[in-house]
Every structure is written in C-alpha cells, then in structure tokens.
Design an enzyme around this catalytic site. Sequence first.
Site, mmCIF file in Angstrom:
data_model
loop_
_atom_site.group_PDB
_atom_site.id
_atom_site.type_symbol
_atom_site.label_atom_id
_atom_site.label_comp_id
_atom_site.label_asym_id
_atom_site.label_seq_id
_atom_site.Cartn_x
_atom_site.Cartn_y
_atom_site.Cartn_z
ATOM 1 N N GLU A 35 7.673 24.659 -43.431
ATOM 2 C CA GLU A 35 7.018 23.644 -43.712
ATOM 3 C C GLU A 35 6.845 22.484 -42.909
ATOM 4 O OE1 GLU A 35 9.075 22.854 -47.485
ATOM 5 O OE2 GLU A 35 8.051 24.578 -48.614
ATOM 6 N N TYR A 68 10.458 30.273 -43.287
ATOM 7 C CA TYR A 68 9.806 29.085 -43.786
ATOM 8 C C TYR A 68 9.535 28.059 -42.617
ATOM 9 C CZ TYR A 68 10.175 28.767 -48.783
ATOM 10 O OH TYR A 68 9.830 28.967 -50.140
ATOM 11 N N LYS A 97 -14.108 36.288 -45.805
ATOM 12 C CA LYS A 97 -15.180 36.764 -46.377
ATOM 13 C C LYS A 97 -15.822 37.167 -45.080
ATOM 14 C CE LYS A 97 -14.903 34.094 -50.639
ATOM 15 N NZ LYS A 97 -14.101 33.214 -50.755
ATOM 16 N N ASP A 148 -17.861 23.385 -48.120
ATOM 17 C CA ASP A 148 -17.238 24.481 -48.557
ATOM 18 C C ASP A 148 -18.092 25.824 -47.900
ATOM 19 O OD1 ASP A 148 -16.218 26.733 -49.461
ATOM 20 O OD2 ASP A 148 -15.512 26.034 -51.430
ATOM 21 N N THR A 193 -12.646 29.784 -46.664
ATOM 22 C CA THR A 193 -11.860 31.017 -46.592
ATOM 23 C C THR A 193 -11.918 31.633 -45.243
ATOM 24 O OG1 THR A 193 -13.538 32.339 -47.724
ATOM 25 C CG2 THR A 193 -11.752 31.370 -49.096
ATOM 26 N N ARG A 200 -6.825 37.327 -45.873
ATOM 27 C CA ARG A 200 -7.096 36.519 -47.068
ATOM 28 C C ARG A 200 -6.510 35.118 -46.793
ATOM 29 N NH1 ARG A 200 -9.125 37.678 -51.599
ATOM 30 N NH2 ARG A 200 -9.701 39.734 -50.603
HETATM 31 N N1 DSN Z 1 -14.206 34.745 -55.609
HETATM 32 C C1 DSN Z 1 -15.085 34.300 -54.589
HETATM 33 C C2 DSN Z 1 -16.262 34.878 -54.712
HETATM 34 O O1 DSN Z 1 -16.447 36.101 -54.986
HETATM 35 O O2 DSN Z 1 -17.307 34.236 -54.348
HETATM 36 C C3 DSN Z 1 -15.336 32.912 -54.542
HETATM 37 O O3 DSN Z 1 -13.866 32.232 -54.733
#
Ligand code: DSN
Length: 478
Positions: free
Chosen positions: A66, A64, A273, A241, A270, A279
């Site tokens: 925090e 943990y 991607k 974003d 994120t 992730r």
């Molecule tokens: N789920 C993602 C996507 O496929 O674009 C975005 O949150």
Amino acid sequence: MSRNAESTAFRSALEVVRGVEPRVADAIAAELADQRESLKLIASENYASPATLLAMGNWFSDKYAEGTVGRRFYAGCQNVDTVEALAAEHARELFGASHAYVQPHSGIDANLVAFWAILADRVESPALRKAQARQVNDLTEADWFALRRELGNQRMLGMSLDAGGHLTHGFRPNISGKMFDQRSYGTDPATGLIDYDRVAVAAREFKPLILVAGYSAYPRKVNFRIMREIADSVGATFMVDMAHFAGLVAGKVFTGDFDPVPHAHIVTTTTHKSLRGPRGGMVLCGPELADQVDRGCPMVLGGPLPHVMAAKAVALAEARRPDFADYAQRIVDNAQALADGLLRRGATLVTGGTDNHLVLIDVSGYGLTGRQAEQALLDSGIVTNRNSVPQDPNGAWYTSGIRIGTPALTTRGLGAAEMDATAELIHTVLSQTTPGTGPDGAPSKAKYVLDPAVAESVGKQAADLLTPFPLYPAVDLG
Ligand code: DSN
C-alpha cells in the site's frame, strides 16, 4: 522466449497445481481448450501474451505494498517499486501522459480513483482540506457532516447506457449512480451518432462537475477535442474512460481529435481489452490531479496487486513495439470487414457500420431479441454478448442487440476474408433462428428455435475457420 520454453513453463505450472488440487489444473487446461475452439467475438476480451500471463503467476502475489513507489506503508517493497515504476513509465511513454497510476484492479476501480480525484480537486470543502492536511483527528463531527454534504450529490453528465455508455458512468446499478446526480446524453435517433450540439445543450442546462466520454458499445470514434470544449464551456472536468479502445489509442489508430489523452483532464482504462494486457485498470492524468490519483489506495482501492502490475509492465512494453500499431490497425480493418459482410447480407447495424473495434447488430431485424440471438450463436460455436441498442424496447436484460468485436480474433491472426466468412456464419444462424414460446404458448423473449443441424454445421465451419490460426501455438499441454 522459445516456443519450447512456453510449453515447458505452462506444463510445469499445471503439474505443480495438479499436485495440490487436480480439478483446478483440469479447469485451467479446459479453459485453454475452450478458448482455442470458440470463435470469440466478445468486444471486451482478448488473449494476453504468454509473457504477460507468466508475469502474473509468482511471489509478487504475496507482497503487500500500500502506498506509492518509494512511499509505502509496508517494508521490503523495493521490487514492487521496480515493477510499478516500470509499468507507469511504459504507460506514460505509450500514451504521452505526464502521470500514470497503474494500481487499479479493474475499470470500475480506475473510475472510482478518478471520481475521487476530481471531487477532491474541485469541491470546496474546508473539512476535506483539513483531512488532507493529515489532521483527521482534529475533525469534529460537524466537520465530517459538512464533508459528506459537500462531497455528495455532485453532478455527472455521461453517455446513456442504451446509447453505449457504461454502468460506472453514473448509473443506478453502480455506486457511481448513487454517489452522483447523473444525466445522460444519447445519440441522434436518425444516425445513431453522438450529436455534439445536444451534448453542449445538456451540459449548459445541467452544469455537471464531470463530463464523461467513453463507451462499451458505441461503434464509432468520439471527437474528444469537441467534448473538451463543451466541458470547458461549463467549467466541468473532462474525464474519458477509454477502456474499450485503449489499444487503438496505443496503436495510434486514434490520433488528433480522437486521442483522449491530450484533451481530457483525466483518462481511465482497463488493461485487458484491446490493449491486450492482464485483467486490471489504470489512470492517466496531468500534474494537477496526480497527487489525488496517487491516493487511490487506500482511498478506494485495496492493496495493489504487484503480480498484475508486473504483467502490466510486460504488456505495456509489448504495446510500445512497432508491431502493436499494425495489430491495432488490423483490429479496425477486421471490424469494418465484419460490418461490411453483415450489411451486404442484410443485417441492420447501429450507426450503419463501425470505425473502431466493435459492431452492434440490431437483431430485431431478424425478429429476435438479443438474448435469443446470443444463445443461438453460442449453440453454433460463436461467442458474443447481447447488448442494448439505442431506445431499446426490450430493456437491458433481453435487449435487441448483439455486440461483436475483433480484438481477440485479430490477435489469433484472422483477417478480412475470415471476417467475411464470420459474417456469413452469424447471418446464417440469425436468419434461421425463430422466436420460441413459453410453457403457456405465449411469445417468449428468451426461448428460440434453431435446427440443431444448422447449429452443428455452423459450429463445424467456425472451428474450421480457426484451424489455420491456432491460439497460443507454442503451448502444448500434452
Ligand atoms: N464488461 C465490460 C464490457 O464487456 O464491455 C465493460 O465493463
């Protein structure tokens, strides 16, 4: 790491898991086999490196932590401090940001952190100031009532869902749509492109607290300099974003007006991607918002995931290497080759092409819904996802689009020739699929007819296309 070390690491890990619950070990091995065999065109997925994957499977998961680096609510966080500080340092250097917060567990979490930081920074609330001065116990019921009233119902202007915006940018199925009074800007019906003059008009009329840019299904670059000017003209905080295209920013494919970091007050992303990390999520900002951003946990986040922060540090270190820029450029080159191949074969693409990592096919040109097309492609070994197109007559469930993206196949090493072959396979499936009927004989938006021999033949060709580009070639699970 030697190839042998990678095999040994994953084999040993599976052996240990198998000793407790063999079905989990089998599922993990089956997932690798499935990923190896499928032509993965989901624009938001990728393949993280073995080093990134291995950095997640360890005892950091047990801790943990925090709080923030050097200021934790738990004892014994010195090693978590090391990896969190490293991940933040790599992120700052990679993106040229003055502050990076690497704790968010996902993109929605990163956006919640940003929303909170902006509300706390921008909304005049004496009760909030008291609460932040750590006088929570001194707040009266009237203070709390005022705090809720003052923070609630603020305005957000973001890209509409069917133009490619994201659920977390103020849409009702997401908490952001319940927190904020939201309006959308769309795209020009003739070109499919963002019309910045219309965004400016919408901003002047609506006067949002937050102007959001970023998308999950818009196949073009966004001019963040212009968006910032629009935000400034109405006193809005400009948030980007960049979850989908963070890898293209990291790899310096998106620079100048198209790099969000110098233009936005706050940037979220994120990490899994096009950035090709574990992730998770991340927030970048300037010094003005840093303190509020660092309150993300426990404000809107559960305890940080130190094992994932360790993997973020590894992946961000990888993204700082020169070969990542080459990878990022190849993502875009491949998307353009795929788009060209589809256009040459007669497909209709939203905006007529792409200048990022994704292509959006309007499958109504083939007489199909997105759902029919998605399933027919899946039957043929091609993994995509259905997606709305602008002003979609089929709504968000059936849709009229198929979104395809190149980050994952580019990681495997496929190039322009394979993208053209992929375009041929997609076109073959879509042109040979016809809409089906329901049990009552009425037209169905879900059922479809595709000769299984065509699906089998395309599946075989898709597998052949992948053969020269093995996934995780050094990993042999035996
Ligand atoms: N789920 C993602 C996507 O496929 O674009 C975005 O949150």
